[in-house]
Design an enzyme around this catalytic site. Sequence first.
Site, PDB file in Angstrom:
ATOM      1  CG  ASN A   6      -1.709   1.250   1.387  1.00  0.00           C
ATOM      2  OD1 ASN A   6      -1.806   2.050   0.440  1.00  0.00           O
ATOM      3  ND2 ASN A   6      -2.294   1.447   2.562  1.00  0.00           N
ATOM      4  CD1 TRP A   7       3.645   1.164  -2.693  1.00  0.00           C
ATOM      5  CD2 TRP A   7       3.503   2.150  -4.716  1.00  0.00           C
ATOM      6  NE1 TRP A   7       4.404   0.430  -3.572  1.00  0.00           N
ATOM      7  CE2 TRP A   7       4.343   1.015  -4.820  1.00  0.00           C
ATOM      8  CE3 TRP A   7       3.270   2.919  -5.852  1.00  0.00           C
ATOM      9  CZ2 TRP A   7       4.935   0.648  -6.028  1.00  0.00           C
ATOM     10  CZ3 TRP A   7       3.860   2.549  -7.059  1.00  0.00           C
ATOM     11  CH2 TRP A   7       4.686   1.425  -7.139  1.00  0.00           C
ATOM     12  CE  LYS A   8       0.052   3.284   4.785  1.00  0.00           C
ATOM     13  NZ  LYS A   8       0.157   3.381   6.240  1.00  0.00           N
ATOM     14  CG  HIS A  84      -5.623   1.977   5.199  1.00  0.00           C
ATOM     15  ND1 HIS A  84      -5.158   2.934   6.073  1.00  0.00           N
ATOM     16  CD2 HIS A  84      -4.623   1.071   5.059  1.00  0.00           C
ATOM     17  CE1 HIS A  84      -3.924   2.622   6.427  1.00  0.00           C
ATOM     18  NE2 HIS A  84      -3.569   1.504   5.831  1.00  0.00           N
ATOM     19  CD  GLU A  86      -2.684   5.581   6.675  1.00  0.00           C
ATOM     20  OE1 GLU A  86      -2.709   5.621   5.431  1.00  0.00           O
ATOM     21  OE2 GLU A  86      -1.742   5.073   7.321  1.00  0.00           O
ATOM     22  CD  GLU A 150      -3.089  -2.288   7.359  1.00  0.00           C
ATOM     23  OE1 GLU A 150      -2.029  -2.570   6.785  1.00  0.00           O
ATOM     24  OE2 GLU A 150      -3.684  -1.213   7.191  1.00  0.00           O
ATOM     25  N   GLY A 156       2.914   2.555  10.739  1.00  0.00           N
ATOM     26  CA  GLY A 156       3.851   3.661  10.546  1.00  0.00           C
ATOM     27  C   GLY A 156       4.556   4.091  11.819  1.00  0.00           C
ATOM     28  CB  SER A 186       5.761  -1.520  11.815  1.00  0.00           C
ATOM     29  OG  SER A 186       5.303  -0.212  12.121  1.00  0.00           O
ATOM     30  N   GLY A 207       3.096  -1.046   4.229  1.00  0.00           N
ATOM     31  CA  GLY A 207       3.131   0.365   3.869  1.00  0.00           C
ATOM     32  C   GLY A 207       4.551   0.794   3.523  1.00  0.00           C
ATOM     33  N   GLY A 208       5.223   1.387   4.492  1.00  0.00           N
ATOM     34  CA  GLY A 208       6.543   1.984   4.264  1.00  0.00           C
ATOM     35  C   GLY A 208       7.531   1.096   3.528  1.00  0.00           C
TER      36      GLY A 208
HETATM   37  P1  13P Z   1       3.388   0.573   7.580  1.00  0.00           P
HETATM   38  O1  13P Z   1       3.869  -0.744   7.004  1.00  0.00           O
HETATM   39  O2  13P Z   1       4.096   1.767   7.048  1.00  0.00           O
HETATM   40  O3  13P Z   1       3.307   0.522   9.075  1.00  0.00           O
HETATM   41  O4  13P Z   1       1.864   0.737   7.056  1.00  0.00           O
HETATM   42  C1  13P Z   1       0.978  -0.301   7.219  1.00  0.00           C
HETATM   43  C2  13P Z   1      -0.250   0.008   6.455  1.00  0.00           C
HETATM   44  O5  13P Z   1      -1.038   0.873   6.819  1.00  0.00           O
HETATM   45  C3  13P Z   1      -0.499  -0.747   5.214  1.00  0.00           C
HETATM   46  O6  13P Z   1      -1.788  -0.517   4.733  1.00  0.00           O
END
Ligand code: 13P
Length: 227
Positions: A6-8, A84, A86, A150, A156, A186, A207-208
């Site tokens: 997930n590149w956000k 998600h 967010e 999640e 994050g 993470s 994510g990251g």
């Molecule tokens: P991180 O891997 O950056 O913690 O993000 C997780 C995430 O929200 C994937 O959708």
Amino acid sequence: MLIAGNWKMFKGPAETLAFFDAFDAPEGVDVVVCPPFVSLEAAVGEEWPVYAQNVHWAADGAFTGETSAAMLVELGVQGSLVGHSERRLFFGETDDTVQRRAEAALASGLKVIACVGETEAEREAGEMEAVLRRQVAVLPRHACLVIAYEPVWAIGTGKTATPEMAEEAHGLIKSLHDTRVLYGGSVKPENAADLLSQPSIDGALVGGASLDAASFSSLCRIAASLS
Ligand code: 13P
């Protein structure tokens, strides 16, 4: 095993193409990439399945800023994230809208990764189970729906759920919904093997660590070696 990146709100079309130039995943793992909307077209030209990060429930209409499932299908997108944390936190997403988005996406032939997870306050108040039960209850029972657990406090933050904590939550989710369950929060090459080797963890939503082609390739190799 399914590894989804997930590149956000990272990577425009040029950076998307540069990522795929450097990305390399082995056989034996399902890989999905979820770029921002403006980069979907660049990504669908590559060899990996591409999902959107959100999808609207209506076929079309006066919904400024939204995108329908049919539009994503036309572009060659294979699925979408829904719910998600967010989106729940910053954009007013509710269990009701998560349900509507998931149902519409599935009806249009998109696959869905539906995200659930408790906040730190909810976990500390002993509400994890109730939150997961409520969030999972609205998700359609459908062969093309996968759930991502999640925990919001692990996204994050560098704080990962221990494999035991994740396994406990995944066990609960699987008792409520017969589907694959990905862990997110993470995940990185250093902790992936411990998490992915748990019996109820069927992959990861990353994510990251999905933004860097080398680390995402490495995560995919770890997953393939455990499959
Ligand atoms: P991180 O891997 O950056 O913690 O993000 C997780 C995430 O929200 C994937 O959708």
